[in-house]
Design a protein around this motif. Structure first.
Motif, PDB file in Angstrom:
ATOM      1  N   VAL A 206       0.860  -1.189   0.000  1.00 29.28           N
ATOM      2  CA  VAL A 206       0.000   0.000   0.000  1.00 29.28           C
ATOM      3  C   VAL A 206       0.894   1.237   0.000  1.00 29.28           C
ATOM      4  O   VAL A 206       1.685   1.443   0.931  1.00 29.28           O
ATOM      5  CB  VAL A 206      -0.920   0.011   1.232  1.00 29.28           C
ATOM      6  CG1 VAL A 206      -1.780   1.276   1.244  1.00 29.28           C
ATOM      7  CG2 VAL A 206      -1.787  -1.240   1.273  1.00 29.28           C
ATOM      8  N   PRO A 207       0.833   2.085  -1.036  1.00 28.36           N
ATOM      9  CA  PRO A 207       1.716   3.265  -1.095  1.00 28.36           C
ATOM     10  C   PRO A 207       1.548   4.160   0.129  1.00 28.36           C
ATOM     11  O   PRO A 207       0.428   4.444   0.561  1.00 28.36           O
ATOM     12  CB  PRO A 207       1.260   3.978  -2.370  1.00 28.36           C
ATOM     13  CG  PRO A 207       0.629   2.907  -3.211  1.00 28.36           C
ATOM     14  CD  PRO A 207      -0.035   1.977  -2.232  1.00 28.36           C
ATOM     15  N   CYS A 208       2.668   4.584   0.695  1.00 26.70           N
ATOM     16  CA  CYS A 208       2.635   5.450   1.879  1.00 26.70           C
ATOM     17  C   CYS A 208       3.934   6.234   1.946  1.00 26.70           C
ATOM     18  O   CYS A 208       5.020   5.663   1.769  1.00 26.70           O
ATOM     19  CB  CYS A 208       2.459   4.599   3.142  1.00 26.70           C
ATOM     20  SG  CYS A 208       2.382   5.556   4.674  1.00 26.70           S
ATOM     21  N   HIS A 209       3.856   7.525   2.197  1.00 26.10           N
ATOM     22  CA  HIS A 209       5.054   8.359   2.312  1.00 26.10           C
ATOM     23  C   HIS A 209       5.671   8.135   3.699  1.00 26.10           C
ATOM     24  O   HIS A 209       5.285   8.776   4.669  1.00 26.10           O
ATOM     25  CB  HIS A 209       4.711   9.837   2.116  1.00 26.10           C
ATOM     26  CG  HIS A 209       4.234  10.156   0.737  1.00 26.10           C
ATOM     27  ND1 HIS A 209       2.894  10.134   0.399  1.00 26.10           N
ATOM     28  CD2 HIS A 209       4.913  10.481  -0.391  1.00 26.10           C
ATOM     29  CE1 HIS A 209       2.772  10.441  -0.889  1.00 26.10           C
ATOM     30  NE2 HIS A 209       3.976  10.651  -1.390  1.00 26.10           N
ATOM     31  N   THR A 210       6.602   7.200   3.774  1.00 26.11           N
ATOM     32  CA  THR A 210       7.225   6.871   5.054  1.00 26.11           C
ATOM     33  C   THR A 210       8.372   7.839   5.315  1.00 26.11           C
ATOM     34  O   THR A 210       9.549   7.536   5.093  1.00 26.11           O
ATOM     35  CB  THR A 210       7.714   5.409   5.051  1.00 26.11           C
ATOM     36  OG1 THR A 210       8.463   5.160   3.843  1.00 26.11           O
ATOM     37  CG2 THR A 210       6.548   4.447   5.090  1.00 26.11           C
ATOM     38  N   GLU A 211       8.002   9.022   5.786  1.00 30.64           N
ATOM     39  CA  GLU A 211       8.970  10.093   6.041  1.00 30.64           C
ATOM     40  C   GLU A 211       8.881  10.508   7.502  1.00 30.64           C
ATOM     41  O   GLU A 211       7.902  10.206   8.194  1.00 30.64           O
ATOM     42  CB  GLU A 211       8.680  11.290   5.123  1.00 30.64           C
ATOM     43  CG  GLU A 211       8.794  10.940   3.638  1.00 30.64           C
ATOM     44  CD  GLU A 211       8.164  12.005   2.749  1.00 30.64           C
ATOM     45  OE1 GLU A 211       7.535  12.936   3.304  1.00 30.64           O
ATOM     46  OE2 GLU A 211       8.296  11.891   1.519  1.00 30.64           O
TER      47      GLU A 211
END
Length: 396
Positions: free
Chosen positions: A113-118
């Motif tokens: 699942v695309p997620c901005h892991t920042e």
């Protein structure tokens, strides 16, 4: 406050009930007489606790036990839908989500699942939104969700609730931050330890109690299980295997130091060496591919298609990895060493190289009692282990 379902109440009676549930989780269905004997409680105590668990819906009757003598006793067992556990595996740029029932079955799974892991609050908000969406679309009784567990790479202190690699911008523990947003009890764990625990409960472990799990992916991690329990170290940082100093090279590791093991024995090393050799003019099936020919996925596909160059490189990486695994065997004298992570897709090409170095560099009297094998759970290991750890926390 988190919307957690009270498992068994408090006090000594709650401990008895948790012991009974643990027994059913581990051993399956049983009679009251067998339960009382195996968990060393009196029959009246077990009968009372079983009655209360039946009323709460945690266990069910499963017919009568077949016997040749007298009355047939009733079999009791776990109601798999009496509790659920959510696992969230955080990767670079995406997450994996799993929902597991009390019996340990994955009943829902969302991969990649695309997620901005920042390292920002906006990223945490996006993460929580995706977890809520995953929970909301499931058809289970949401009040039966006991725990949400996140596994994160790098330095994670599961006791204090802090991650020191990502989402470390707040003074309050990450677990509190996530719990307040989700409305459930939340815990965090290092991804390699979660994978190790998944392999221990549902993977290749066959009764061994002292197990080392090598997470050979883009980096390199180590999960340590001693006498059946995960070893975390004083601050929760045990297992930084990839950052042991092994080489006098000038390759800068992502930790900021040079000469780390994972600069020569990891997915990043495999990719770098393959790229360098092709750019120096060596031939490979990869040059005929479209897309990102140097991605780990492309290289591993080429290995399994028996590309000579890629096989040679993964064997080189395996020999380097095996030297350090030999050191671990000399130090820990484990019953089992499991090679998992993305690189385990190279199968026997990797395993045989690691095994060769283990035989060469570890003491024969030590390694003869150690079994070396590949992961059984493969890419599912992280999410399975994360859900299983959530269940373990509730029962412990």
């Amino acid at each position: 406050m988190p919307n957690t379902f009270n498992l068994c109440g408090e006090g000594k009676n709650a401990t008895f009930k948790k012991d009974i549930i643990k027994y059913f989780v581990t051993n399956g269905n049983s009679t009251i007489q067998e339960l009382a004997k195996d968990i060393s409680l009196s029959i009246p105590t077990v009968t009372k606790a079983v009655s209360e668990l039946l009323e709460l819906g945690y266990i069910e009757e499963y017919g009568k036990q077949e016997t040749n003598e007298g009355r047939r006793p009733i079999l009791y067992g776990l109601n798999p839908d009496s509790g659920f556990f959510v696992g969230v595996e955080i990767k670079v740029g995406f997450i994996n989500l799993g929902l597991m029932n009390f019996r340990g079955d994955l009943v829902e799974l969302d991969d990649n699942v695309p997620c901005h892991t920042e390292n920002t609050m906006e990223s945490v908000d996006e993460l929580c939104r995706l977890v809520k969406q995953f929970i909301d679309k499931s058809e289970i009784d949401k009040s039966r969700i006991q725990e949400v567990m996140f596994c994160i790479s790098g330095r994670v202190n599961s006791s204090s609730g802090y991650s020191h690699t990502i989402y470390n911008f707040s003074e309050q523990p990450l677990t509190r931050l996530l719990s307040d947003r989700l409305g459930y009890q939340v815990d965090i764990e290092n991804d390699t330890r979660a994978f190790a625990y998944g392999e221990y409960i549902k993977g290749v472990v066959r009764g061994e109690r002292d197990v080392l799990f090598i997470n050979a992916s883009w980096g390199l991690g180590l999960g340590i299980i001693i006498d059946g329990e995960l070893y975390r170290g004083k601050s929760g940082f045990a297992g930084e295997f990839g950052h042991t100093h092994m080489f006098d090279n000038d390759i800068l590791c992502h930790c900021g130091k040079k000469g780390c093991l994972e600069t020569e024995a990891s997915g990043s090393a495999l990719q770098r060496i393959v790229r360098n050799r092709i750019e120096e003019g060596e031939s490979s099936f990869l040059t005929n591919h479209t897309g990102d020919i140097y991605s780990l996925e492309s290289i591993l596909d080429a290995i399994n298609d028996e590309d000579p160059l890629c096989i040679d490189v993964v064997e080189h990486v395996g020999l380097r990895l095996g030297e350090s695994v030999a050191n671990l065997i000399n130090l820990f004298n484990p019953e089992l060493v499991v090679i998992g992570g993305v690189l385990s897709r190279a199968g026997e090409f990797l395993l045989q190289a690691v095994s060769a170095s283990v035989r060469k560099y570890s003491l024969s009297i030590v390694n003869r009692d150690t079994r070396l094998c590949l992961s059984k759970l493969n890419e599912r290991g992280g999410i399975i282990g994360t859900c299983l750890l959530a269940r373990k926390i509730v029962l412990d």
